[in-house]
Enzyme design. Structure first.
Site, PDB file in Angstrom:
ATOM      1  N   ARG A 117      42.003  51.142  -0.363  1.00  0.00           N
ATOM      2  CA  ARG A 117      43.102  51.804  -1.061  1.00  0.00           C
ATOM      3  C   ARG A 117      43.903  50.753  -1.825  1.00  0.00           C
ATOM      4  O   ARG A 117      43.731  49.554  -1.589  1.00  0.00           O
ATOM      5  CB  ARG A 117      43.982  52.620  -0.110  1.00  0.00           C
ATOM      6  N   ASN A 155      53.386  54.833  -2.141  1.00  0.00           N
ATOM      7  CA  ASN A 155      53.413  54.601  -0.696  1.00  0.00           C
ATOM      8  C   ASN A 155      53.297  53.111  -0.417  1.00  0.00           C
ATOM      9  O   ASN A 155      52.429  52.440  -0.982  1.00  0.00           O
ATOM     10  CB  ASN A 155      52.232  55.299  -0.014  1.00  0.00           C
ATOM     11  N   GLU A 156      54.191  52.589   0.372  1.00  0.00           N
ATOM     12  CA  GLU A 156      54.123  51.186   0.814  1.00  0.00           C
ATOM     13  C   GLU A 156      53.664  50.259  -0.310  1.00  0.00           C
ATOM     14  O   GLU A 156      52.597  49.629  -0.234  1.00  0.00           O
ATOM     15  CB  GLU A 156      53.200  51.051   2.018  1.00  0.00           C
ATOM     16  N   GLU A 313      57.793  56.416   8.898  1.00  0.00           N
ATOM     17  CA  GLU A 313      56.571  56.369   9.715  1.00  0.00           C
ATOM     18  C   GLU A 313      56.810  55.479  10.921  1.00  0.00           C
ATOM     19  O   GLU A 313      57.386  54.405  10.795  1.00  0.00           O
ATOM     20  CB  GLU A 313      55.404  55.717   8.954  1.00  0.00           C
ATOM     21  N   TRP A 321      45.090  48.927  13.401  1.00  0.00           N
ATOM     22  CA  TRP A 321      44.912  47.798  12.480  1.00  0.00           C
ATOM     23  C   TRP A 321      45.306  46.444  13.050  1.00  0.00           C
ATOM     24  O   TRP A 321      45.287  45.449  12.352  1.00  0.00           O
ATOM     25  CB  TRP A 321      45.655  48.056  11.164  1.00  0.00           C
ATOM     26  N   GLU A 361      41.141  55.390   9.549  1.00  0.00           N
ATOM     27  CA  GLU A 361      42.257  55.510  10.486  1.00  0.00           C
ATOM     28  C   GLU A 361      41.981  56.509  11.610  1.00  0.00           C
ATOM     29  O   GLU A 361      42.909  57.033  12.222  1.00  0.00           O
ATOM     30  CB  GLU A 361      43.528  55.862   9.711  1.00  0.00           C
ATOM     31  N   PHE A 363      40.998  56.000  14.499  1.00  0.00           N
ATOM     32  CA  PHE A 363      41.452  55.557  15.827  1.00  0.00           C
ATOM     33  C   PHE A 363      42.967  55.336  15.886  1.00  0.00           C
ATOM     34  O   PHE A 363      43.476  54.704  16.808  1.00  0.00           O
ATOM     35  CB  PHE A 363      40.703  54.287  16.252  1.00  0.00           C
ATOM     36  N   HIS A 364      43.668  55.828  14.878  1.00  0.00           N
ATOM     37  CA  HIS A 364      45.133  55.720  14.867  1.00  0.00           C
ATOM     38  C   HIS A 364      45.705  56.930  15.588  1.00  0.00           C
ATOM     39  O   HIS A 364      45.240  58.052  15.402  1.00  0.00           O
ATOM     40  CB  HIS A 364      45.611  55.692  13.409  1.00  0.00           C
TER      41      HIS A 364
END
Ligand code: GAL
Length: 669
Positions: A117, A155-156, A313, A321, A361, A363-364
């Site tokens: 991304r 975003n970020e 968030e 991560w 993501e 496993f987030h």
């Protein structure tokens, strides 16, 4: 008047609870179930469309808003408000393919391919055009949608693309330098280009400090300006989208910050936000992650000028991560959320609503875990919703003003850690965290004081490694101490000006007057070497040869190459006091020093290791938040109504091990 967070909290009737909602990852049949479960958990605000560009604009200039219309209708019918993203953080494959020159080029010249991304160059005109197009289409279509209460631009910013070394970026850097310096003569002066034959004769000779910086030392001022430029260039991306949204819609606009994110100077970004919002994730390997959470929240409140802000968030449990991603223990998610709210957040949002089944993501953790609703995590999520409803009346209140400030400047952080310095063992963030920890343990409210933050109201300012100090800050600090303020300064502070030129006449040139000492020479210690100090010791990392002017010596080096020289001092300057520490103290030594300095500044401290106690207020109403990180139940003499555990009025409050309490104080207390 710019719209504010009040518009959001009044639309949702209290504190925000929810998170990123990515319905595009799920079949339509799941959406009504999502809404029903969100209602069950008490969710009232979701962020939609952050990474949906490829679905919203499947081919250049042709939009598919049908699915988003449907999602927004469902949410609205379900009574859930929307923070609508402009969706521009991750361009679709067609963009990268059609505009190869807009791809990011890294420090070593490698071109970023599609598949992650943020693969774009922030200066690329094609990216600016395409992102503006999508922002315009979305803002035009949904400006009056009743579900939309705020806008989430991109975003970020800079998470994966904070610097790009492509020719377009180099051109934009030159333009930025021309605006900053006007003439080459001025640039040559500020960059000190008489050194190493670096003098520039044409603007076209200037490049980003790319590959030089790994095989030689690049010009430090060039590196500093490059970092300033990269932060400013990302801000231009924000401005481009925000101005479009603001021209079409009336809701408040934000973009989510990333805590102490080194590449982006949030003090320069903050004035552009209608709402300060932040993403904060526990760093599992940090020595005191809960304190780091508090420190981040203190930064956000400071960026918001003490006003409410939004936790955009955080995580219900593990992230995916870090090298090792432990789950949160029972109660930890609730304590983390309340830590932010106690420090002025008007809500707690999460990444993300439903745990992904695929993608990077998967496993987030999420509000709705893979294990579904028959899980301890889901029950905690539902309980957190109830907690936030029970304390909804605190929305819009502000934390009690702090009397202590940590002076912090991204420019200084960047400059302090450039290459070719006296020691690689000095770290700005480690110093800041250590000093903040001493205040956190004592429940002393503390702000982060930026380069333009007014100093009124502070009694004590801390400068942990504030290497770069310009003339304006030097003068401000002088006036502050003269008028009766107290400062505590560490080694490697006040060394250079805004061009990273050494202040002359002995270190720390910008602070010598107020400190009443002159450091003649730095004498950093080798790895694992320590020095004896006559008091507050031992020290590590740093020592120096210093002589006292008007300062009183509090401690001296008793061993090492600087033996006999001043290690700690105190100077009375005007009506105030200036303390100095020239070595890295142990936590016991630092604790003793901070206690001394707090006492001098007349600031009361309330040491209860592991228990945070903070108060928010609005008019005559006040609420005290207690967050008990310990394994022991505690009883505190706070009188008022406990809005959570017992919902009863009493003279004291009982906070279970690992629990929280929010007490509406009796008026007058
Ligand atoms: C943030 C980001 C989210 C998600 C999250 C995972 O960086 O905004 O989209 O990636 O982290 O922790």
């Amino acid at each position: 008047m710019a719209p504010t967070l009040d518009l959001v909290t009044s639309a949702i009737g209290g504190l925000a609870f929810g998170g990123d909602y990515n319905p595009e990852q799920w079949p339509r049949e799941v959406w009504p179930q999502d809404i029903a479960l969100m209602q069950q958990a008490g969710i009232n605000l979701v962020t939609v469309g952050v990474f949906a560009w490829a679905l919203l604009e499947p081919t250049p200039g042709s939009y598919d808003f049908g699915w988003l219309d449907e999602v927004l209708e469902l949410l609205h019918a379900g009574g859930i408000a929307v923070d609508l993203a402009t969706g521009t953080a991750s361009p679709p494959p067609w963009f990268t393919t059609d505009h190869p020159q807009a791809r990011l080029v890294d420090l070593r010249g490698t071109v970023r391919m599609h598949g992650g991304r943020q693969a774009f160059c922030p200066s690329a005109p094609a990216y600016r055009d395409a992102s503006s197009g999508l922002a315009r289409a979305l803002a035009g279509r949904y400006a009056d949608h009743p579900a939309v209460v705020m806008w989430h631009v991109n975003n970020e910013y800079g998470c994966h693309n904070h610097q790009c070394f492509c020719p377009t970026s180099a051109g934009a850097f030159r333009d930025w330098l021309q605006r900053r310096y006007s003439t080459l003569a001025e640039l040559n002066r500020c960059w000190g280009t008489s050194f190493w034959s670096q003098r520039y004769g044409r603007w076209s000779e200037i490049f980003p400090p790319g590959p030089v910086s790994y095989d030689s030392f690049a010009n430090p001022t060039q590196q500093l300006d490059w970092t300033r430029f990269c932060s400013a260039e990302l801000l231009e991306c924000f401005r481009a989208e925000a101005s479009i949204v603001r021209s079409l819609a009336r809701q408040p606009v934000t973009t989510n910050f990333m805590s102490f994110f080194r590449p982006v100077d949030y003090f320069s970004w903050a004035p552009e936000m209608d709402i300060i919002s932040n993403d904060d994730y526990l760093i599992a390997a940090n020595a005191t992650p809960d304190q780091l959470t508090a420190m981040t929240a203190d930064l956000m409140r400071s960026l918001a000028g003490g006003k409410p802000w939004l936790l955009m968030e955080h995580s219900t449990s593990a992230v995916n991560w870090q090298p090792r991603n432990p789950a949160k223990v029972s109660g930890q998610m609730r304590r983390n959320s309340l830590q932010h709210i106690a420090r002025g957040a008007d809500g707690a949002l999460f990444f993300q609503w439903r745990a992904s089944q695929f993608g990077a993501e998967k496993f987030h953790s999420a509000l709705l875990p893979h294990a579904g609703t028959d899980s301890a995590r889901w029950r905690e999520v539902v309980a957190l919703g109830a907690t936030l409803r029970a304390i909804a009346e605190t929305a819009g209140s502000t934390p009690e003003p702090a009397e202590v400030g940590i002076m912090f400047d991204w420019n200084s952080w960047w400059a302090a850690e450039l290459d070719a310095h006296p020691s690689i063992d000095f770290s700005v963030m480690e110093s800041v965290q250590k000093w903040h920890r001493e205040l956190w343990r004592r429940n002393v409210p503390v702000d982060f004081v930026g380069p333009a933050t007014p100093l009124d109201g502070y009694r004590l300012l801390l400068l942990p490694g504030l290497y770069l100090i310009d003339a304006a800050t030097k003068n401000r600090l002088g006036r502050f101490v003269e008028a009766g303020g107290t400062v505590l300064v560490s080694y490697f502070s006040g060394i250079a000006d805004e061009n990273d030129h050494i202040w002359p006449g002995g270190y720390p040139g910008a602070l010598r007057d107020i400190l009443g000492i002159t450091v003649e020479e730095f004498n950093p210690l080798l790895a694992d070497q320590t020095v004896k100090l006559s008091a507050f010791g031992p020290g590590s990392v740093w020592s120096e040869t210093a002589r006292a002017g008007s300062a009183h010596v509090l401690s001296q080096y008793d061993s090492g190459g600087s033996a006999g020289s001043i290690a700690l001092s105190r100077n009375d300057f005007g009506c105030g006091h200036a303390f100095y520490v020239g070595s890295e103290l142990t936590s016991a030594g630092l604790s003793e020093l901070i206690a001394t300095v707090l006492a001098t500044a007349g600031i009361s401290a309330d040491s209860m290791d592991g228990v945070e106690i903070l108060t928010r207020e609005r008019g005559s109403r006040r609420w005290t938040f207690v967050i008990n990180h310990t394994a022991e139940q505690i009883q505190l003499p706070i009188s008022g109504r406990d809005l959570l555990e017992s919902d009863r009025d009493g003279e004291s409050v009982l906070v279970p091990a690992g629990g929280v309490a929010v007490i509406r104080l009796r008026s007058g207390s």
